[in-house]
Write an enzyme that holds these catalytic residues in place. Sequence first.
Site, PDB file in Angstrom:
ATOM      1  N   GLY A  64       0.837  -1.190   0.000  1.00  0.00           N
ATOM      2  CA  GLY A  64       0.000   0.000   0.000  1.00  0.00           C
ATOM      3  C   GLY A  64       0.868   1.235   0.000  1.00  0.00           C
ATOM      4  O   GLY A  64       1.992   1.223  -0.500  1.00  0.00           O
ATOM      5  N   CYS A  65       0.374   2.294   0.570  1.00  0.00           N
ATOM      6  CA  CYS A  65       1.101   3.562   0.616  1.00  0.00           C
ATOM      7  C   CYS A  65       2.492   3.363   1.211  1.00  0.00           C
ATOM      8  O   CYS A  65       2.626   2.871   2.327  1.00  0.00           O
ATOM      9  CB  CYS A  65       0.312   4.572   1.448  1.00  0.00           C
ATOM     10  SG  CYS A  65       1.159   6.139   1.666  1.00  0.00           S
ATOM     11  N   PHE A  66       3.509   3.756   0.479  1.00  0.00           N
ATOM     12  CA  PHE A  66       4.869   3.523   0.973  1.00  0.00           C
ATOM     13  C   PHE A  66       5.203   4.346   2.208  1.00  0.00           C
ATOM     14  O   PHE A  66       6.105   3.990   2.962  1.00  0.00           O
ATOM     15  CB  PHE A  66       5.943   3.671  -0.102  1.00  0.00           C
ATOM     16  CG  PHE A  66       5.903   4.872  -1.000  1.00  0.00           C
ATOM     17  CD1 PHE A  66       5.494   6.117  -0.580  1.00  0.00           C
ATOM     18  CD2 PHE A  66       6.325   4.736  -2.326  1.00  0.00           C
ATOM     19  CE1 PHE A  66       5.488   7.208  -1.430  1.00  0.00           C
ATOM     20  CE2 PHE A  66       6.330   5.823  -3.186  1.00  0.00           C
ATOM     21  CZ  PHE A  66       5.910   7.062  -2.731  1.00  0.00           C
ATOM     22  N   TRP A  67       4.484   5.421   2.458  1.00  0.00           N
ATOM     23  CA  TRP A  67       4.725   6.208   3.675  1.00  0.00           C
ATOM     24  C   TRP A  67       4.598   5.327   4.914  1.00  0.00           C
ATOM     25  O   TRP A  67       5.341   5.487   5.871  1.00  0.00           O
ATOM     26  CB  TRP A  67       3.714   7.331   3.814  1.00  0.00           C
ATOM     27  CG  TRP A  67       3.814   8.447   2.841  1.00  0.00           C
ATOM     28  CD1 TRP A  67       4.797   8.688   1.927  1.00  0.00           C
ATOM     29  CD2 TRP A  67       2.879   9.513   2.692  1.00  0.00           C
ATOM     30  NE1 TRP A  67       4.522   9.822   1.227  1.00  0.00           N
ATOM     31  CE2 TRP A  67       3.348  10.349   1.669  1.00  0.00           C
ATOM     32  CE3 TRP A  67       1.678   9.825   3.327  1.00  0.00           C
ATOM     33  CZ2 TRP A  67       2.664  11.493   1.268  1.00  0.00           C
ATOM     34  CZ3 TRP A  67       1.005  10.953   2.923  1.00  0.00           C
ATOM     35  CH2 TRP A  67       1.489  11.780   1.904  1.00  0.00           C
ATOM     36  N   CYS A  68       3.616   4.409   4.886  1.00  0.00           N
ATOM     37  CA  CYS A  68       3.333   3.582   6.063  1.00  0.00           C
ATOM     38  C   CYS A  68       4.183   2.317   6.132  1.00  0.00           C
ATOM     39  O   CYS A  68       4.123   1.593   7.117  1.00  0.00           O
ATOM     40  CB  CYS A  68       1.853   3.208   6.095  1.00  0.00           C
ATOM     41  SG  CYS A  68       0.778   4.623   6.386  1.00  0.00           S
TER      42      CYS A  68
END
Length: 177
Positions: A13-17
């Site tokens: 999913g979102c690479f930030w997380c």
Amino acid sequence: MEKQLELATFAGGCFWCMVKPFDEMPGIHKVISGYMGGTLENPTYEQVKKGDTGHYEVVQITFDPERFPYQELLDLYWPQTDPTDDGGQFFDRGPQYRTAIFYHNDKQKALAEASKKQLQESGKFNKPIVTRILPAGPFYVAEEEHQAFYKKHPDKYAQERVESGRDAFIKSHWIQK
């Protein structure tokens, strides 16, 4: 004698997380946000987030396998995700947010396939595990604003994890009661 470092690449999913769970672990040398799996060379965030380049948002981890074996990376990867969701992860929808393990050698492929099979057979989920296991291809580093996002924007990062439903999912599906 120089240490032999290896690469591991995960889409969750979102690479930030996906950076923080791996960052700062013993034996992890760096975690970089980027893109893999598509056909467009040197894609930008704006191009990838449209969902039509074929890329996944990924984290690429440089690690010392003697201090942090690949199996331990897999054991840390799975609980960051909903491995049954083929439409993205949490509130991030689209093919760029699907889950995948990109293997860099035959040993990683075998370990990834075995861990996926073990998860499927565990009965933890009543739906199939849809996380893909794919050969690693060209890795494109994401723009600087996306690197170590949790450190640069801790409040926004914390808000993103809560609002996306990621933390609630992890708590209800992965943390032992």
